[in-house]
Design an enzyme around this catalytic site. Structure first.
Site, PDB file in Angstrom:
ATOM      1  N   GLY A   1      23.300 -42.549  37.777  1.00 28.88           N
ATOM      2  CA  GLY A   1      23.341 -41.110  37.949  1.00 28.88           C
ATOM      3  C   GLY A   1      24.452 -40.676  38.880  1.00 28.88           C
ATOM      4  O   GLY A   1      24.805 -41.374  39.829  1.00 28.88           O
ATOM      5  N   SER A   2      25.032 -39.513  38.605  1.00 34.71           N
ATOM      6  CA  SER A   2      26.038 -38.947  39.507  1.00 34.71           C
ATOM      7  C   SER A   2      25.362 -38.397  40.757  1.00 34.71           C
ATOM      8  O   SER A   2      24.136 -38.351  40.852  1.00 34.71           O
ATOM      9  CB  SER A   2      26.820 -37.848  38.782  1.00 34.71           C
ATOM     10  N   GLY A   3      26.169 -37.980  41.711  1.00 36.98           N
ATOM     11  CA  GLY A   3      25.643 -37.470  42.973  1.00 36.98           C
ATOM     12  C   GLY A   3      25.707 -38.470  44.099  1.00 36.98           C
ATOM     13  O   GLY A   3      25.325 -38.164  45.229  1.00 36.98           O
ATOM     14  N   HIS A   4      26.203 -39.698  43.796  1.00 39.01           N
ATOM     15  CA  HIS A   4      26.301 -40.745  44.808  1.00 39.01           C
ATOM     16  C   HIS A   4      27.760 -41.068  45.156  1.00 39.01           C
ATOM     17  O   HIS A   4      28.045 -42.118  45.732  1.00 39.01           O
ATOM     18  CB  HIS A   4      25.620 -42.022  44.308  1.00 39.01           C
TER      19      HIS A   4
ATOM     20  N   ASP B   1      18.225 -46.939  34.712  1.00 39.77           N
ATOM     21  CA  ASP B   1      19.465 -47.720  34.707  1.00 39.77           C
ATOM     22  C   ASP B   1      19.240 -49.085  34.070  1.00 39.77           C
ATOM     23  O   ASP B   1      20.025 -49.533  33.233  1.00 39.77           O
ATOM     24  CB  ASP B   1      19.982 -47.905  36.140  1.00 39.77           C
TER      25      ASP B   1
ATOM     26  N   HIS C   1      17.837 -41.010  46.101  1.00 40.51           N
ATOM     27  CA  HIS C   1      17.505 -39.831  45.303  1.00 40.51           C
ATOM     28  C   HIS C   1      16.500 -38.952  46.040  1.00 40.51           C
ATOM     29  O   HIS C   1      15.944 -38.022  45.462  1.00 40.51           O
ATOM     30  CB  HIS C   1      16.900 -40.236  43.952  1.00 40.51           C
TER      31      HIS C   1
END
Length: 333
Positions: A54-57, A110, A219
């Site tokens: 996921g993006s945001g990291h 994932d 998250h």
């Protein structure tokens, strides 16, 4: 919510486009399906390495695509795994005939999607190995995983495995190096504030003005305990205690100390954390011979930090020192 975005639905696509434009000397980006790849991929005869999630990291994972590290990165929606199709496409894009290693953080989506992609790539004749990172000592299970979460140690796995691939190791050898790093690194984090996922428009969890969460996930998953804010040194003690007892780390050991920011933490605070963490390790007879300090695996604008400690030997130290040229890590070239 105040964010420098346009339509929340287009955040990842627009960010990837900007990233590729800013680092066109290192990477190119595919838009359909969406992935980031080394500009010189595939490198013939070299093991390709693909990671994602996921993006945001950011800068994980796209910021680590380039010489000496990843061959490709597959960004999913914010905090959501990419689907198998772009993972397969990225795998094909880095396949130079020596096979491809998938580095996967231990989150259910994932793991499942990378497994499916590996099967599809194998059906097309690409040999794939997978290494799942699970370095978080905070909890055994969470809403997102079966077992421990993959967090800060993932950065160290990607760098060291990438160096092994760059020096010409076989697929089995690169996978073994990645497994060795994962087995010898432990991480624990803390959140001072929540983060706001763009499409949600509100904090992912709540914390009182004087509260912090020890053992938070990247998250916003719950940690070990919620406590009243303490001085930095006391927080570091709470994070390092479980790390040092889990492996365990022993007197005389040489280590890499990685102090990571969660996205909204200024360097002035991260170096306060590093100072005391290094002091505590020294008190245990543990020598910090390599380090990394900064925001490398984040949770949007969350304020907080994670501490990772990796046992080093001569080979792992040599691979850490090996040249790397990515948007987020560069040395030796």
């Amino acid at each position: 919510m105040k964010k420098l975005i346009n339509d929340p639905k287009n955040v990842v696509q627009e960010s990837v486009a900007g990233f590729a434009a800013a680092h066109a000397d290192i990477v190119t980006a595919s838009t359909d399906p969406l992935f980031i790849v080394r500009s010189d991929a595939p490198v013939q005869g070299k093991v390709g390495i693909v990671s994602g999630g996921g993006s945001g990291h950011e800068p994980l994972h796209g910021g680590f695509v380039g010489y000496g590290m990843l061959g490709a990165a597959v960004p999913g929606p914010v905090f959501t795994s990419p689907t198998p199709d772009p993972i397969v496409a990225a795998t094909k894009a880095v396949d130079g005939g020596a096979g491809v290693l998938h580095i996967v953080k231990n989150y259910t989506g994932d793991v499942l999607n990378f497994e499916t992609a590996a099967d599809l790539a194998a059906a097309d004749g690409i040999e794939v190995r997978s290494v799942v990172t699970n370095d978080d000592v905070a909890v055994q299970d969470s809403l997102y995983t079966a077992g421990r979460r993959g967090v800060g140690g993932t950065v160290l796995v990607e760098k060291i495995a990438g160096a092994a691939a760059e020096r010409g190791d076989s697929l089995d050898e690169v996978a073994a190096i990645a497994e060795r790093v994962n087995a010898n690194v432990r991480t624990m984090g803390v959140a001072l504030t929540p983060c706001v996922v763009p499409h949600a428009g509100e904090p992912s969890f709540t914390l009182g003005d004087d509260e912090i969460e020890i053992g938070i996930g990247i998250h916003g998953e719950p940690g070990r305990e919620r406590i009243t804010l303490e001085p930095a040194d006391a927080i570091v003690d709470r994070l390092l205690g479980p790390i040092l007892s889990d492996l365990p780390f022993e007197s005389g050991q040489s280590v890499l100390l990685f102090v990571n920011g969660m996205g909204g933490t200024p360097l002035v605070e991260l170096y306060i954390v590093y100072r005391h963490a290094a002091e505590v390790l020294a008190q245990h007879g543990i020598t910090v011979v390599r380090n990394l300090v900064g925001n490398y695996i984040t949770a949007l604008e969350m304020q907080g930090t994670s501490i990772s400690v990796l046992k080093l030997d001569d080979e792992l130290t040599e691979l850490w020192d090996a040249p790397v040229q990515t948007a987020a890590l560069r040395w030796g070239r």
